[in-house]
Design a protein around this motif. Structure first.
Motif, PDB file in Angstrom:
ATOM      1  N   TRP A  49       0.819  -1.229   0.000  1.00 20.75           N
ATOM      2  CA  TRP A  49       0.000   0.000   0.000  1.00 20.75           C
ATOM      3  C   TRP A  49       0.844   1.266   0.000  1.00 20.75           C
ATOM      4  O   TRP A  49       0.647   2.132  -0.853  1.00 20.75           O
ATOM      5  N   HIS A 101      -3.304  -5.232   0.873  1.00 21.22           N
ATOM      6  CA  HIS A 101      -4.756  -5.205   1.023  1.00 21.22           C
ATOM      7  C   HIS A 101      -5.315  -5.574  -0.354  1.00 21.22           C
ATOM      8  O   HIS A 101      -4.712  -5.230  -1.377  1.00 21.22           O
ATOM      9  N   TRP A 139       1.404 -11.659   4.620  1.00 25.06           N
ATOM     10  CA  TRP A 139      -0.025 -11.616   4.942  1.00 25.06           C
ATOM     11  C   TRP A 139      -0.826 -10.835   3.921  1.00 25.06           C
ATOM     12  O   TRP A 139      -0.321  -9.969   3.235  1.00 25.06           O
ATOM     13  N   THR A 141      -4.797  -8.856   3.550  1.00 21.13           N
ATOM     14  CA  THR A 141      -5.871  -8.258   4.337  1.00 21.13           C
ATOM     15  C   THR A 141      -6.849  -7.598   3.367  1.00 21.13           C
ATOM     16  O   THR A 141      -6.609  -7.570   2.160  1.00 21.13           O
ATOM     17  N   TRP A 188      -7.065  -5.275  10.533  1.00 22.75           N
ATOM     18  CA  TRP A 188      -6.856  -3.998  11.205  1.00 22.75           C
ATOM     19  C   TRP A 188      -8.224  -3.343  11.253  1.00 22.75           C
ATOM     20  O   TRP A 188      -9.009  -3.446  10.313  1.00 22.75           O
ATOM     21  N   GLU A 232      -4.642  -6.094  14.578  1.00 18.81           N
ATOM     22  CA  GLU A 232      -3.658  -5.000  14.679  1.00 18.81           C
ATOM     23  C   GLU A 232      -4.214  -3.817  15.468  1.00 18.81           C
ATOM     24  O   GLU A 232      -5.124  -3.134  15.007  1.00 18.81           O
ATOM     25  N   LYS A 234      -4.718  -0.114  17.060  1.00 15.06           N
ATOM     26  CA  LYS A 234      -4.464   1.295  16.731  1.00 15.06           C
ATOM     27  C   LYS A 234      -5.479   2.118  17.522  1.00 15.06           C
ATOM     28  O   LYS A 234      -6.676   1.831  17.452  1.00 15.06           O
ATOM     29  N   GLU A 268       2.216  -2.431  15.743  1.00 12.67           N
ATOM     30  CA  GLU A 268       2.857  -1.392  14.918  1.00 12.67           C
ATOM     31  C   GLU A 268       3.381  -0.265  15.805  1.00 12.67           C
ATOM     32  O   GLU A 268       2.659   0.256  16.659  1.00 12.67           O
ATOM     33  N   HIS A 271       1.437   3.023  16.026  1.00  9.70           N
ATOM     34  CA  HIS A 271       0.163   2.836  16.728  1.00  9.70           C
ATOM     35  C   HIS A 271       0.404   2.765  18.232  1.00  9.70           C
ATOM     36  O   HIS A 271      -0.396   3.269  19.025  1.00  9.70           O
ATOM     37  N   ASP A 296       4.406  -4.502  12.468  1.00 11.40           N
ATOM     38  CA  ASP A 296       4.469  -3.507  11.404  1.00 11.40           C
ATOM     39  C   ASP A 296       5.527  -2.507  11.848  1.00 11.40           C
ATOM     40  O   ASP A 296       5.319  -1.737  12.798  1.00 11.40           O
ATOM     41  N   ASP A 307      -0.408   9.446  12.590  1.00 15.78           N
ATOM     42  CA  ASP A 307       0.289   8.237  12.167  1.00 15.78           C
ATOM     43  C   ASP A 307       1.180   8.578  10.966  1.00 15.78           C
ATOM     44  O   ASP A 307       0.746   8.457   9.826  1.00 15.78           O
ATOM     45  N   ASP A 339       5.469  -1.204   7.419  1.00 15.76           N
ATOM     46  CA  ASP A 339       4.263  -0.406   7.153  1.00 15.76           C
ATOM     47  C   ASP A 339       4.703   1.056   7.263  1.00 15.76           C
ATOM     48  O   ASP A 339       4.416   1.746   8.239  1.00 15.76           O
TER      49      ASP A 339
HETATM   50  C1  XUL Z   1      -3.199   1.583   9.220  1.00 16.92           C
HETATM   51  C2  XUL Z   1      -2.433   0.357   9.143  1.00 16.92           C
HETATM   52  C3  XUL Z   1      -2.889  -0.617   8.129  1.00 16.92           C
HETATM   53  C4  XUL Z   1      -2.754  -2.040   8.530  1.00 16.92           C
HETATM   54  C5  XUL Z   1      -3.327  -3.007   7.535  1.00 16.92           C
HETATM   55  O1  XUL Z   1      -2.702   2.521  10.117  1.00 16.92           O
HETATM   56  O2  XUL Z   1      -1.454   0.167   9.840  1.00 16.92           O
HETATM   57  O3  XUL Z   1      -2.209  -0.365   6.957  1.00 16.92           O
HETATM   58  O4  XUL Z   1      -1.426  -2.389   8.757  1.00 16.92           O
HETATM   59  O5  XUL Z   1      -4.645  -2.742   7.257  1.00 16.92           O
END
Ligand code: XUL
Ligand code: CO
Length: 437
Positions: A49, A101, A139, A141, A188, A232, A234, A268, A271, A296, A307, A339
């Protein structure tokens, strides 16, 4: 192999003295740390992404990133070309894994059927590239937050049709992850949270989220997917109150809903800091409960409250992460997924290499520093000694559960006063850690 990044060679390890920006200084994939190669210990992953869909746009300005292979369109052809560029990048970098994703790799169609067809087509190209290069899927998602239908959330939407749509989307994402040999599947929260309780039934929303995750796991097992599920945390962004706030909130949710043995955590760094924790806290909190699944890897900016998803370059941070990760002998089947995104000012394709090389080197160096600290037992010995009053006598009986409040009252009345306290020696320990950096 030189179609998209013609000026970039395969990135190799040249050692700490190298001044070549396109070489690893610390990440030697074959170097063995505590019985594992760095490649197997760190299991680096490139995220699709940020790295292949990021444009550099922000709320104040337009896209800046130059991606010559991408015509900016939502065509299938463009999506497949992007796959070729992505695999050339991942292969030259030498990362063993990638993550995506559903809607990163393929466009949203006019209908669910069309979106599924497009994802199936792109998955063919992904499979072909995986087979050609040996790069694996860490992975998969589903993006359950970008499309306007998810404005109220997906599994926690007030609209049952949106729940059903999200379920169908996740069903397909799990099937594609399985077909590509993915070793994990991530949830997530996306927009699973709320902005205001005046319009929100929190109990129903949380129950729906649990139902959704059970159905996802059940479907995955039914089709033979043996990978690990990850949740995940956050705390905020996009909603004010995300239900997956931090490791503690996620584990409480999983335990309360019969999911604790089915789902681990993907933690992460940015996060963690948004939740007011260090990453080391989050990792240790999950690890002691057998729930540390994957990470992440990124970092935030402590002067900014959102973030920022920057590449991790701070050796203190990576050392702290690796102290916990080595304690549980690595993350497999999870890994270290970047990430993270390059800054919009770093707009050239080569910046993607510099960013990932820096992150991989920072983790490799953190792993070596953490291993040296662990080898000398400097922290472990101190901690063991600090709790020695629980190794025998009354402390041991407390831990065994063989004393009551009445017994402890009797003990203390007889003894009269506590054994003297000892210094926590925080500053001394911080100095010791510095000696290893
Ligand atoms: C968003 C985030 C996402 C997840 C996967 O802050 O971390 O990218 O890692 O959906
Ligand atoms: Co993430």
């Amino acid at each position: 192999m030189t179609e998209f990044f013609p000026d970039v060679p395969i990135i190799r390890y040249e050692g700490a003295a190298s001044r070549n920006p396109l070489a690893f200084k610390h990440y030697n994939p074959d170097e063995v740390i505590e019985g594992q190669t760095l490649k197997d210990l760190l299991r680096f992953s490139v995220c699709y992404w940020h790295t292949f869909r990021g444009t550099g746009s922000d709320p104040f300005g337009a896209a800046t990133l130059q991606r010559p292979w991408d015509d900016g369109s939502d065509s299938l052809e463009n999506a497949v070309k992007r796959v070729r560029a992505a695999f050339e990048f991942i292969t030259k970098l030498g990362a063993p894994f990638y993550c995506f994703h559903d809607r990163d790799v393929s466009p949203e169609g006019a209908t669910l059927k069309e979106s599924n067809r497009l994802l199936g087509e792109v998955a063919k190209a992904l499979k072909e590239e995986q087979q050609k290069t040996g790069v694996r899927l860490l992975w998969g998602t589903a993006n359950l937050f970008s499309h306007p239908r998810y404005m109220h959330g997906a599994a926690t939407s007030c609209n049952a049709d949106v729940f059903a749509y999200a379920a169908a989307q996740v069903k397909k994402a799990i099937e594609v992850t399985h077909a590509l040999g993915g070793v994990n599947y991530v949830f997530w929260g996306g927009r699973e949270g709320y902005m205001n309780l005046y319009n929100t039934n929190m109990k129903r929303e949380l129950d729906h989220l649990a139902r959704f995750m059970h159905m996802a796991v059940d479907h995955a097992r039914a089709i033979g997917f043996k990978g690990q599920f990850l949740f995940e945390p956050k705390p905020k962004e996009p909603t004010k109150h995300q239900y997956d706030f931090d490791a503690a909130a996620c584990l409480n949710f999983l335990r309360a809903n019969g999911l604790i043995d089915k789902v681990k955590l993907n933690l992460e760094t940015n996060h963690a800091t948004l939740a007011g924790h260090t990453m080391m806290h989050e990792l240790e909190y999950a690890r002691i409960q057998g729930a540390l699944g994957s990470i992440d890897a990124n970092t935030g900016d402590l002067l900014l409250g959102w973030d920022t998803d920057q590449f991790p370059t701070d050796i203190y941070l990576t050392t702290q992460c690796m102290l916990v990760i080595l304690e549980q002998k690595g993350l497999a089947p999870g890994g270290v997924n970047f990430d993270a995104k390059v800054r919009r000012e770093s707009f050239e394709p080569i910046d993607l290499f510099h960013a990932h090389i820096g992150g991989m080197d920072a983790f490799a160096r953190g792993a070596k520093i953490a291993a040296a600290i662990r080898k000398d037992n400097v922290l472990a010995d101190f901690v063991k000694k600090r709790y020695r009053s629980y190794d025998e006598g009354i402390g041991r009986r407390i831990e065994e559960g063989s004393v009551s409040f009445a017994d402890l009252e009797k003990y203390m009345l007889e003894k009269g006063a506590c054994a003297p306290n000892e210094s926590g020696r925080q500053e001394m320990l911080e100095n010791i850690v510095n000696q290893y950096l």
